[in-house]
Write a protein that holds these residues in place. Sequence first.
Motif, PDB file in Angstrom:
ATOM      1  N   HIS A  75     -30.009 -21.954 -14.916  1.00 46.19           N
ATOM      2  CA  HIS A  75     -30.289 -21.797 -13.495  1.00 46.19           C
ATOM      3  C   HIS A  75     -31.509 -22.610 -13.060  1.00 46.19           C
ATOM      4  O   HIS A  75     -32.031 -22.407 -11.950  1.00 46.19           O
ATOM      5  CB  HIS A  75     -30.472 -20.318 -13.157  1.00 46.19           C
ATOM      6  CG  HIS A  75     -29.192 -19.535 -13.191  1.00 46.19           C
ATOM      7  ND1 HIS A  75     -28.603 -19.136 -14.376  1.00 46.19           N
ATOM      8  CD2 HIS A  75     -28.369 -19.119 -12.189  1.00 46.19           C
ATOM      9  CE1 HIS A  75     -27.481 -18.484 -14.098  1.00 46.19           C
ATOM     10  NE2 HIS A  75     -27.310 -18.467 -12.787  1.00 46.19           N
ATOM     11  N   GLY A  76     -31.965 -23.523 -13.894  1.00 47.74           N
ATOM     12  CA  GLY A  76     -33.066 -24.405 -13.533  1.00 47.74           C
ATOM     13  C   GLY A  76     -34.424 -23.755 -13.529  1.00 47.74           C
ATOM     14  O   GLY A  76     -35.397 -24.340 -13.041  1.00 47.74           O
ATOM     15  N   LEU A  77     -34.525 -22.549 -14.080  1.00 48.61           N
ATOM     16  CA  LEU A  77     -35.787 -21.806 -14.068  1.00 48.61           C
ATOM     17  C   LEU A  77     -36.531 -22.067 -15.382  1.00 48.61           C
ATOM     18  O   LEU A  77     -36.492 -21.272 -16.318  1.00 48.61           O
ATOM     19  CB  LEU A  77     -35.508 -20.311 -13.865  1.00 48.61           C
ATOM     20  CG  LEU A  77     -34.702 -19.972 -12.602  1.00 48.61           C
ATOM     21  CD1 LEU A  77     -34.443 -18.480 -12.512  1.00 48.61           C
ATOM     22  CD2 LEU A  77     -35.404 -20.474 -11.343  1.00 48.61           C
ATOM     23  N   TYR A  78     -37.203 -23.199 -15.425  1.00 52.20           N
ATOM     24  CA  TYR A  78     -37.919 -23.620 -16.636  1.00 52.20           C
ATOM     25  C   TYR A  78     -39.352 -23.107 -16.586  1.00 52.20           C
ATOM     26  O   TYR A  78     -40.028 -23.200 -15.558  1.00 52.20           O
ATOM     27  CB  TYR A  78     -37.906 -25.147 -16.754  1.00 52.20           C
ATOM     28  CG  TYR A  78     -36.511 -25.717 -16.890  1.00 52.20           C
ATOM     29  CD1 TYR A  78     -35.828 -25.648 -18.102  1.00 52.20           C
ATOM     30  CD2 TYR A  78     -35.876 -26.313 -15.800  1.00 52.20           C
ATOM     31  CE1 TYR A  78     -34.549 -26.168 -18.236  1.00 52.20           C
ATOM     32  CE2 TYR A  78     -34.599 -26.830 -15.925  1.00 52.20           C
ATOM     33  CZ  TYR A  78     -33.938 -26.747 -17.139  1.00 52.20           C
ATOM     34  OH  TYR A  78     -32.652 -27.253 -17.256  1.00 52.20           O
ATOM     35  N   TRP A  79     -39.793 -22.577 -17.693  1.00 54.24           N
ATOM     36  CA  TRP A  79     -41.102 -21.926 -17.760  1.00 54.24           C
ATOM     37  C   TRP A  79     -42.162 -22.862 -18.333  1.00 54.24           C
ATOM     38  O   TRP A  79     -41.859 -23.892 -18.939  1.00 54.24           O
ATOM     39  CB  TRP A  79     -41.014 -20.651 -18.597  1.00 54.24           C
ATOM     40  CG  TRP A  79     -40.459 -20.883 -19.979  1.00 54.24           C
ATOM     41  CD1 TRP A  79     -41.147 -21.161 -21.119  1.00 54.24           C
ATOM     42  CD2 TRP A  79     -39.067 -20.878 -20.351  1.00 54.24           C
ATOM     43  NE1 TRP A  79     -40.287 -21.322 -22.181  1.00 54.24           N
ATOM     44  CE2 TRP A  79     -39.009 -21.149 -21.748  1.00 54.24           C
ATOM     45  CE3 TRP A  79     -37.871 -20.657 -19.656  1.00 54.24           C
ATOM     46  CZ2 TRP A  79     -37.803 -21.216 -22.436  1.00 54.24           C
ATOM     47  CZ3 TRP A  79     -36.676 -20.726 -20.365  1.00 54.24           C
ATOM     48  CH2 TRP A  79     -36.648 -21.005 -21.728  1.00 54.24           C
ATOM     49  N   ASP A  80     -43.406 -22.468 -18.149  1.00 54.92           N
ATOM     50  CA  ASP A  80     -44.552 -23.209 -18.671  1.00 54.92           C
ATOM     51  C   ASP A  80     -45.062 -22.538 -19.944  1.00 54.92           C
ATOM     52  O   ASP A  80     -45.125 -21.310 -20.027  1.00 54.92           O
ATOM     53  CB  ASP A  80     -45.681 -23.247 -17.632  1.00 54.92           C
ATOM     54  CG  ASP A  80     -45.253 -23.931 -16.346  1.00 54.92           C
ATOM     55  OD1 ASP A  80     -44.862 -25.104 -16.416  1.00 54.92           O
ATOM     56  OD2 ASP A  80     -45.313 -23.296 -15.272  1.00 54.92           O
ATOM     57  N   GLY A  81     -45.442 -23.352 -20.936  1.00 55.04           N
ATOM     58  CA  GLY A  81     -46.028 -22.805 -22.163  1.00 55.04           C
ATOM     59  C   GLY A  81     -45.014 -22.139 -23.062  1.00 55.04           C
ATOM     60  O   GLY A  81     -43.799 -22.189 -22.832  1.00 55.04           O
ATOM     61  N   GLU A  82     -45.502 -21.486 -24.094  1.00 57.67           N
ATOM     62  CA  GLU A  82     -44.620 -20.840 -25.064  1.00 57.67           C
ATOM     63  C   GLU A  82     -44.241 -19.444 -24.610  1.00 57.67           C
ATOM     64  O   GLU A  82     -44.964 -18.799 -23.837  1.00 57.67           O
ATOM     65  CB  GLU A  82     -45.285 -20.774 -26.448  1.00 57.67           C
ATOM     66  CG  GLU A  82     -46.351 -19.712 -26.590  1.00 57.67           C
ATOM     67  CD  GLU A  82     -46.825 -19.564 -28.027  1.00 57.67           C
ATOM     68  OE1 GLU A  82     -46.015 -19.180 -28.900  1.00 57.67           O
ATOM     69  OE2 GLU A  82     -48.018 -19.800 -28.262  1.00 57.67           O
TER      70      GLU A  82
END
Length: 290
Positions: A75-82
């Motif tokens: 859904h294109g919801l890419y997160w930052d960091g681990e």
Amino acid sequence: MPNNSHPDNSAPHYRGRFAPTPSGPLHFGSLVAALGSYLDAKAHNGSWLVRVEDVDKTRAVEGADTMILAQLETHGLYWDGEVIYQSDRDEVYQQVLHDLGNDIYSCDCSRQQIRQRGECYDGLCRTRQPRPQPYALRFINDKPVTQFTDRWHGLVSPDSDCVEEDFIVKRRDNLFAYQLAVVVDDIAQQITDVVRGSDLLQPSFWQLTLWQRFKGACPRMMHLPLVLNTDGRKLSKQNHAAPIDSGQPLQNLKLAATHLQLGEINAETVTEFLQKATASWCKKWHIMGN
């Protein structure tokens, strides 16, 4: 009332998070929460983290975490960091309990015993120390938060007096309580803004009480409208909510945006949708900079 405002001249870098429980794949209600928290982070030019809230190991379903992360990416919801897993942080939580010292005490009261004495826990074990095992650990709630300003709901007060009870921070089964883990992790990850479903509005009073005990200043809170099923109950895994269909991410996102009162967003791709939805979120919440 907790200090949860960020004056413009001293606002920290925005850090938000989405924190699913890996008890199954994402359903539509989960997607609404994920999208709302994502859009708020992007509207503030901030960071959006993902944390797997598996502190209750009895609810975790093998492979659900991997499935959830894949659904977010679809859904294109890419997160930052681990991605942080609460199940890896028992030593951290135990150290926090040690540091709380005399602010916690053991309690061997069962739920049935508590209910026989009243709606809320009455603090009986405060003066009955030590207690035999198995016992829970309770936080001495002498300075409870009983009011706070929510960005969606405005000024909110609790539904019951139980927000003033001594609440559990470690369970009788030796698992750490969600109330403790979520606050410890939010502080460790320097979360400035908590955006999540309104089913967690009432637990926020306990969590903000712990925030005040640990840090003083509290995060801003926004509790999004819940998605209900045909029976009027919250859409949830416990109520057998169907997983979202990852084969139609754009349609799913458009429906979620409508639930978040962003209106109809015309877009041909997920990327275009998220850009337009972020702009709509900025307009709805009067956020400058986008």
